[in-house]
Design a protein around this motif. Structure first.
Motif, PDB file in Angstrom:
ATOM      1  N   UNK A 163     -30.269 -18.581 -18.755  1.00  0.00           N
ATOM      2  CA  UNK A 163     -30.795 -18.778 -17.402  1.00  0.00           C
ATOM      3  C   UNK A 163     -29.783 -18.358 -16.337  1.00  0.00           C
ATOM      4  N   UNK A 164     -28.485 -18.531 -16.637  1.00  0.00           N
ATOM      5  CA  UNK A 164     -27.447 -18.229 -15.645  1.00  0.00           C
ATOM      6  C   UNK A 164     -27.326 -16.737 -15.357  1.00  0.00           C
ATOM      7  N   UNK A 165     -27.966 -15.896 -16.162  1.00  0.00           N
ATOM      8  CA  UNK A 165     -27.893 -14.449 -15.950  1.00  0.00           C
ATOM      9  C   UNK A 165     -29.014 -13.935 -15.060  1.00  0.00           C
ATOM     10  N   UNK A 166     -29.958 -14.825 -14.710  1.00  0.00           N
ATOM     11  CA  UNK A 166     -31.128 -14.380 -13.968  1.00  0.00           C
ATOM     12  C   UNK A 166     -31.018 -14.702 -12.486  1.00  0.00           C
ATOM     13  N   UNK A 167     -31.481 -13.745 -11.683  1.00  0.00           N
ATOM     14  CA  UNK A 167     -31.652 -13.985 -10.258  1.00  0.00           C
ATOM     15  C   UNK A 167     -30.390 -14.427  -9.546  1.00  0.00           C
ATOM     16  N   UNK A 168     -30.559 -15.386  -8.646  1.00  0.00           N
ATOM     17  CA  UNK A 168     -29.464 -15.833  -7.780  1.00  0.00           C
ATOM     18  C   UNK A 168     -28.322 -16.479  -8.555  1.00  0.00           C
ATOM     19  N   UNK A 169     -28.610 -17.023  -9.746  1.00  0.00           N
ATOM     20  CA  UNK A 169     -27.559 -17.686 -10.523  1.00  0.00           C
ATOM     21  C   UNK A 169     -26.510 -16.698 -11.016  1.00  0.00           C
ATOM     22  N   UNK A 170     -26.894 -15.437 -11.159  1.00  0.00           N
ATOM     23  CA  UNK A 170     -25.949 -14.448 -11.668  1.00  0.00           C
ATOM     24  C   UNK A 170     -24.715 -14.360 -10.774  1.00  0.00           C
ATOM     25  N   UNK A 171     -24.916 -14.408  -9.465  1.00  0.00           N
ATOM     26  CA  UNK A 171     -23.778 -14.324  -8.542  1.00  0.00           C
ATOM     27  C   UNK A 171     -23.010 -15.640  -8.470  1.00  0.00           C
ATOM     28  N   UNK A 172     -23.742 -16.753  -8.537  1.00  0.00           N
ATOM     29  CA  UNK A 172     -23.113 -18.058  -8.371  1.00  0.00           C
ATOM     30  C   UNK A 172     -22.296 -18.459  -9.597  1.00  0.00           C
ATOM     31  N   UNK A 173     -22.824 -18.164 -10.797  1.00  0.00           N
ATOM     32  CA  UNK A 173     -22.194 -18.640 -12.025  1.00  0.00           C
ATOM     33  C   UNK A 173     -21.733 -17.511 -12.932  1.00  0.00           C
ATOM     34  N   UNK A 174     -22.669 -16.621 -13.299  1.00  0.00           N
ATOM     35  CA  UNK A 174     -22.372 -15.625 -14.330  1.00  0.00           C
ATOM     36  C   UNK A 174     -21.214 -14.713 -13.938  1.00  0.00           C
ATOM     37  N   UNK A 175     -21.209 -14.280 -12.682  1.00  0.00           N
ATOM     38  CA  UNK A 175     -20.136 -13.380 -12.242  1.00  0.00           C
ATOM     39  C   UNK A 175     -18.756 -13.995 -12.387  1.00  0.00           C
ATOM     40  N   UNK A 176     -18.535 -15.186 -11.789  1.00  0.00           N
ATOM     41  CA  UNK A 176     -17.220 -15.816 -11.936  1.00  0.00           C
ATOM     42  C   UNK A 176     -16.840 -16.120 -13.385  1.00  0.00           C
ATOM     43  N   UNK A 177     -17.804 -16.592 -14.202  1.00  0.00           N
ATOM     44  CA  UNK A 177     -17.482 -16.899 -15.596  1.00  0.00           C
ATOM     45  C   UNK A 177     -17.105 -15.626 -16.346  1.00  0.00           C
ATOM     46  N   UNK A 178     -17.743 -14.511 -16.019  1.00  0.00           N
ATOM     47  CA  UNK A 178     -17.387 -13.253 -16.656  1.00  0.00           C
ATOM     48  C   UNK A 178     -15.953 -12.863 -16.328  1.00  0.00           C
ATOM     49  N   UNK A 179     -15.520 -13.170 -15.107  1.00  0.00           N
ATOM     50  CA  UNK A 179     -14.123 -12.919 -14.745  1.00  0.00           C
ATOM     51  C   UNK A 179     -13.181 -13.733 -15.621  1.00  0.00           C
ATOM     52  N   UNK A 180     -13.596 -14.969 -15.924  1.00  0.00           N
ATOM     53  CA  UNK A 180     -12.782 -15.796 -16.813  1.00  0.00           C
ATOM     54  C   UNK A 180     -12.701 -15.165 -18.201  1.00  0.00           C
ATOM     55  N   UNK A 181     -13.847 -14.701 -18.702  1.00  0.00           N
ATOM     56  CA  UNK A 181     -13.878 -14.099 -20.034  1.00  0.00           C
ATOM     57  C   UNK A 181     -13.086 -12.798 -20.087  1.00  0.00           C
ATOM     58  N   UNK A 182     -13.090 -12.081 -18.968  1.00  0.00           N
ATOM     59  CA  UNK A 182     -12.347 -10.813 -18.908  1.00  0.00           C
ATOM     60  C   UNK A 182     -10.857 -11.039 -18.735  1.00  0.00           C
ATOM     61  N   UNK A 183     -10.460 -12.265 -18.405  1.00  0.00           N
ATOM     62  CA  UNK A 183      -9.049 -12.558 -18.202  1.00  0.00           C
ATOM     63  C   UNK A 183      -8.527 -12.211 -16.829  1.00  0.00           C
TER      64      UNK A 183
END
Length: 415
Positions: free
Chosen positions: A373-393
């Protein structure tokens, strides 16, 4: 038949229930509108409300002992009118013309109301705005309708009738006042929320979430997907799961047929246990954990045994085990931290954390689940983007001087 004196005012050619006070407040001592009890009155209400840009809608129902919600009242407010419809006196199917019209239906915590409308009217509103969802996008955490009245309007809703029997007739005036108050100022609350959401640039987010709620409601509760609501069945695999799916489907269809809650027929544990043991006799069936003999009465036990005999030798469809992504063991310690950061991040942004991301959402995101769900719509910017930065280091979660969790650019320097 419940019949009380009615007062009307004429609007154009239609005869509509007398509106409440001009300031739209239901004051102590003022009379709530008399219930609509005839097809002619209901037709007039539907015709006039359908011409409005928006209307508020609420229902009173019971479902403690039934499969389907049993509707006791329907309340509608539009423009400066308010109507209370008594479904025990007049069928509410004509509301379909209102629901399928162009007006925006405003409800609070709408999920069960939508299910009820689908069952009673054969349809649901084309467009909805759920004030509980809308409030979540300005920082309220799953607020009650009473809380929104208090915080946005500075008024208290009547509480005396909250746990009352809505099927008693005649309905005493305090209960009618309680029912009327649920919709009387709901459009006003909706307007305040719309204004606040526009100011914050979040109206599209709220509309997207309301559309998603309506989509889920339109999908409906079907016997074919009943097994998905049974944790014990979801954990099974192979033929045992195929049998358990069939039993869950039987339970759902039988509960709907006799209009009783599914767990009054067979518990979730009973569904899995019956599928595993496939009893042949009543004594074997009643010895199974999760099977309550008092629930399987009036022939239900025999019907279940007949059904088990039918599927025992059937070539049931067995779903191949899905290769679902598993959470990397190295990321497990991060789940709690990221979930806490997401909740704090949501609160600081004045968003309901439950709307933004749950622990399950975070786990799915870290697992790489494409349906997360976090990858869809408005949540992508709020959650998915920052968490991806964490995963990318490229980012890290840290405590600031106030003890709050913050996401900051990673320096790359070891401590």
């Amino acid at each position: 038949m419940y019949q009380r004196g009615r007062r009307y005012q004429r609007v154009g050619r239609s005869r509509l229930p007398l509106r409440l006070r001009a300031d739209k407040r239901l004051r102590r001592g003022s009379d709530p509108p008399e219930p609509i009890t005839s097809r002619r009155e209901l037709a007039a209400v539907v015709a006039d409300a359908a011409a409005a840009d928006a209307y508020a809608l609420d229902t009173e129902f019971h479902r403690e002992r039934t499969y389907y919600p049993m509707v006791a009242l329907v309340q509608i407010a539009w423009h400066d009118h308010l109507a209370i419809i008594d479904p025990l006196e007049v069928p509410i199917e004509p509301l379909a013309d209102l629901l399928e019209g162009d007006g925006l239906a405003v409800l609070h915590a709408a999920e069960q109301d939508l299910e009820l409308l689908q069952h009673e009217c054969g349809t649901q509103p084309r467009r909805i705005f759920d004030t509980q969802i809308g409030a979540g996008f300005i920082g309220y955490r799953t607020p009650s309708l009473a809380a929104l009245h208090e915080h946005l309007l500075g008024v208290d809703l009547p509480k005396e009738a909250r746990m009352s029997d809505w099927f008693q007739r005649p309905l005493p005036e305090p209960m009618l006042a309680y029912a009327a108050a649920d919709v009387e100022r709901l459009l006003e609350i909706s307007e305040i929320l719309h204004s606040e959401l526009r100011a914050r640039g979040r109206l599209e987010w709220a509309e997207e979430e309301c559309a998603f709620l309506l989509e889920r409601a339109n999908t409906g509760r079907t016997s074919g997907n009943a097994w998905r609501r049974v944790k014990e069945v979801r954990r099974m695999t192979g033929r045992p799961q195929a049998l358990a799916k069939a039993v869950a489907k039987w339970r759902e269809e039988y509960a709907a047929l006799v209009n009783r809650p599914v767990r009054h027929i067979l518990s979730d544990l009973g569904v899995a246990a019956v599928a595993q043991r496939l009893p042949r006799t009543l004594s074997q069936l009643r010895d199974i954990r999760g099977v309550e003999p008092r629930n399987l009465r009036k022939g239900a036990d025999r019907e279940l045994l007949d059904f088990l005999d039918q599927i025992r030798g059937e070539d049931l469809e067995i779903e191949p085990r899905k290769q679902t992504p598993k959470l990397d063991q190295s990321l497990k310690p991060a789940v709690n931290l990221i979930t806490s950061w997401a909740a704090q991040h949501a609160a600081e942004a004045e968003l309901d954390p439950a709307l933004v991301a749950t622990r399950s959402d975070i786990e799915a995101l870290l697992e790489g689940d494409p349906d997360c769900r976090a990858l869809r719509g408005w949540r992508a910017d709020i959650v998915a983007g920052p968490v991806q930065q964490l995963l990318d280091g490229t980012a890290a979660v840290a405590f600031d001087r106030l003890g709050k969790l913050v996401l900051e650019e990673r320096s790359g320097r070891p401590i």
